[in-house]
Design an enzyme around this catalytic site. Structure first.
Site, mmCIF file in Angstrom:
data_model
loop_
_atom_site.group_PDB
_atom_site.id
_atom_site.type_symbol
_atom_site.label_atom_id
_atom_site.label_comp_id
_atom_site.label_asym_id
_atom_site.label_seq_id
_atom_site.Cartn_x
_atom_site.Cartn_y
_atom_site.Cartn_z
ATOM 1 N N MET A 1 19.774 -16.742 -62.474
ATOM 2 C CA MET A 1 18.960 -15.631 -61.978
ATOM 3 C C MET A 1 18.144 -16.007 -60.759
ATOM 4 O O MET A 1 17.919 -15.179 -59.874
ATOM 5 C CB MET A 1 18.036 -15.128 -63.090
ATOM 6 C CG MET A 1 18.755 -14.221 -64.066
ATOM 7 S SD MET A 1 17.625 -13.485 -65.243
ATOM 8 C CE MET A 1 17.837 -14.597 -66.623
ATOM 9 N N TYR B 1 10.746 -22.805 -77.253
ATOM 10 C CA TYR B 1 11.122 -21.781 -76.268
ATOM 11 C C TYR B 1 10.330 -20.505 -76.522
ATOM 12 O O TYR B 1 9.752 -19.913 -75.610
ATOM 13 C CB TYR B 1 12.630 -21.527 -76.344
ATOM 14 C CG TYR B 1 13.162 -20.656 -75.217
ATOM 15 C CD1 TYR B 1 13.394 -21.186 -73.950
ATOM 16 C CD2 TYR B 1 13.433 -19.301 -75.419
ATOM 17 C CE1 TYR B 1 13.882 -20.395 -72.917
ATOM 18 C CE2 TYR B 1 13.920 -18.502 -74.395
ATOM 19 C CZ TYR B 1 14.141 -19.058 -73.146
ATOM 20 O OH TYR B 1 14.618 -18.267 -72.119
ATOM 21 N N THR C 1 24.385 -16.011 -67.237
ATOM 22 C CA THR C 1 24.037 -17.099 -66.308
ATOM 23 C C THR C 1 24.571 -18.395 -66.921
ATOM 24 O O THR C 1 24.940 -18.422 -68.111
ATOM 25 C CB THR C 1 22.507 -17.258 -66.158
ATOM 26 O OG1 THR C 1 21.977 -17.719 -67.410
ATOM 27 C CG2 THR C 1 21.809 -15.980 -65.748
HETATM 28 P P1 NAD Z 1 19.853 -21.308 -65.514
HETATM 29 O O1 NAD Z 1 19.809 -22.542 -66.347
HETATM 30 O O2 NAD Z 1 21.144 -20.736 -65.196
HETATM 31 O O3 NAD Z 1 18.987 -21.535 -64.198
HETATM 32 C C1 NAD Z 1 17.705 -22.123 -64.317
HETATM 33 C C2 NAD Z 1 17.435 -22.970 -63.093
HETATM 34 O O4 NAD Z 1 16.158 -23.623 -63.312
HETATM 35 C C3 NAD Z 1 18.472 -24.075 -62.895
HETATM 36 O O5 NAD Z 1 18.945 -24.065 -61.568
HETATM 37 C C4 NAD Z 1 17.722 -25.343 -63.230
HETATM 38 O O6 NAD Z 1 18.165 -26.474 -62.501
HETATM 39 C C5 NAD Z 1 16.291 -24.956 -62.877
HETATM 40 N N1 NAD Z 1 15.332 -25.827 -63.536
HETATM 41 C C6 NAD Z 1 15.359 -26.290 -64.811
HETATM 42 N N2 NAD Z 1 14.336 -27.134 -65.022
HETATM 43 C C7 NAD Z 1 13.639 -27.195 -63.855
HETATM 44 C C8 NAD Z 1 12.486 -27.900 -63.434
HETATM 45 N N3 NAD Z 1 11.837 -28.724 -64.273
HETATM 46 N N4 NAD Z 1 12.039 -27.733 -62.171
HETATM 47 C C9 NAD Z 1 12.698 -26.914 -61.325
HETATM 48 N N5 NAD Z 1 13.805 -26.223 -61.654
HETATM 49 C C10 NAD Z 1 14.261 -26.371 -62.902
HETATM 50 O O7 NAD Z 1 18.940 -20.227 -66.298
HETATM 51 P P2 NAD Z 1 18.794 -18.640 -66.127
HETATM 52 O O8 NAD Z 1 19.486 -18.002 -67.242
HETATM 53 O O9 NAD Z 1 19.051 -18.235 -64.719
HETATM 54 O O10 NAD Z 1 17.232 -18.519 -66.475
HETATM 55 C C11 NAD Z 1 16.231 -18.240 -65.520
HETATM 56 C C12 NAD Z 1 14.959 -17.900 -66.279
HETATM 57 O O11 NAD Z 1 15.191 -16.753 -67.098
HETATM 58 C C13 NAD Z 1 14.497 -18.996 -67.232
HETATM 59 O O12 NAD Z 1 13.084 -19.065 -67.226
HETATM 60 C C14 NAD Z 1 15.004 -18.522 -68.575
HETATM 61 O O13 NAD Z 1 14.240 -19.043 -69.645
HETATM 62 C C15 NAD Z 1 14.840 -17.027 -68.432
HETATM 63 N N6 NAD Z 1 15.674 -16.215 -69.310
HETATM 64 C C16 NAD Z 1 17.033 -16.278 -69.273
HETATM 65 C C17 NAD Z 1 17.786 -15.434 -70.085
HETATM 66 C C18 NAD Z 1 19.294 -15.385 -70.044
HETATM 67 O O14 NAD Z 1 19.895 -14.705 -70.891
HETATM 68 N N7 NAD Z 1 19.965 -16.026 -69.137
HETATM 69 C C19 NAD Z 1 17.127 -14.567 -70.961
HETATM 70 C C20 NAD Z 1 15.744 -14.548 -70.986
HETATM 71 C C21 NAD Z 1 15.023 -15.365 -70.149
#
Ligand code: NAD
Length: 248
Positions: free
Chosen positions: A18, A155, A190
């Protein structure tokens, strides 16, 4: 004219998922973006793709001195900070509390929760000086309900905390015309979702009233709205984007 024309944004976790969608969407709407992540290859490649409107900085969001560098770079390169998207997040292991290692609990909270505090702390002085700003803190439906207590209590706890931090910041900084909102995605396709639930999302689709997993660009539309002046009277609010998953 783009919906974010002339705005300067910082997006964390912007190398993939995202965060990458938000970076692309923000630039398409006229913003210039500082992308941060801990995946230098992917992050730098995306910044190159986005051209002069983007710069990538390798930064672990749990690191405070690094946050000061990110804010300084945004100011020296682009002159101001209009929008911060605290998007970076991690899941941690899929185990119940009795089996959850203390270090894993602490790490999830450091990245998902403490870093949101650090990010706001880093950009608020520039936003106060400018008399405006929009902070978008990415939580989850796991910050609304624990039913989908996925993948672990750390989480859920960290995502609930993002909701509280958001409201506290909205109250404290409203007088400076700084808006702070939380975003609560449901199941969004994602790399994180695939790693946790598989390509098809496991049993998730059966729990989603719209009957499908969401797309990253659908969440980007919400982030663009909250970052733009279209949402000028919205602060301290929870923006659930889950296709009805949590209303059941
Ligand atoms: P993703 O893992 O695909 O992308 C997350 C990005 O964050 C990655 O590029 C990763 O390298 C980076 N990251 C991780 N740890 C880090 C750190 N310590 N410092 C800097 N960057 C860091 O995840 P996503 O699904 O795109 O999630 C994005 C956000 O949305 C997150 O906060 C996640 O908890 C939240 N979220 C995701 C979903 C879903 O269904 N995908 C649902 C609810 C919430």
């Amino acid at each position: 004219m783009g919906r974010l024309e002339g705005k300067i944004a910082i997006v964390t976790g912007a190398a993939r998922g995202m965060g990458a969608a938000h970076a692309r969407g923000f630039v398409a709407e006229g913003a210039r973006v500082v992308l941060t992540d801990v995946r230098p290859d992917l992050g730098a490649a995306l910044a190159t793709e986005l051209g002069d409107s983007a710069v990538y900085v390798d930064h672990d969001v749990s690191d405070w001195p690094g946050w000061q560098d990110v804010a300084s770079l945004a100011l020296s390169r682009f002159g101001k900070i209009d929008v911060l998207v605290n998007n970076a997040g991690i899941l941690g292991p899929s185990v119940p509390i009795a089996e959850l290692d203390e270090d894993d609990y602490a790490r999830v909270c450091a990245v998902n929760q403490h870093a949101v505090f650090l990010g706001m702390k880093a950009v608020l002085p520039a936003m106060i000086a400018a008399g405006k700003g929009s902070i978008i803190n990415v939580s989850s439906i796991s910050g609304i309900v624990a039913n989908y207590g996925f993948p672990n209590a750390a989480y859920v706890a960290s995502k609930f905390a993002v909701r509280g931090l958001t409201k506290a910041a909205a109250v404290e900084y409203g007088k400076y015309n700084i808006r702070v909102n939380s975003v609560h995605p449901g199941f969004i396709y994602t790399p994180m979702m695939v790693e946790a639930a598989g390509e098809e999302g496991g049993d998730a689709t059966g729990m989603i009233p719209l009957g499908r997993i969401g797309r990253d660009d659908e969440v980007t539309q919400l982030a663009i709205f909250l970052g733009s002046d279209e949402s000028s009277y919205i602060t301290g609010a929870e923006h659930i984007i889950d296709a009805g998953m949590t209303v059941q």
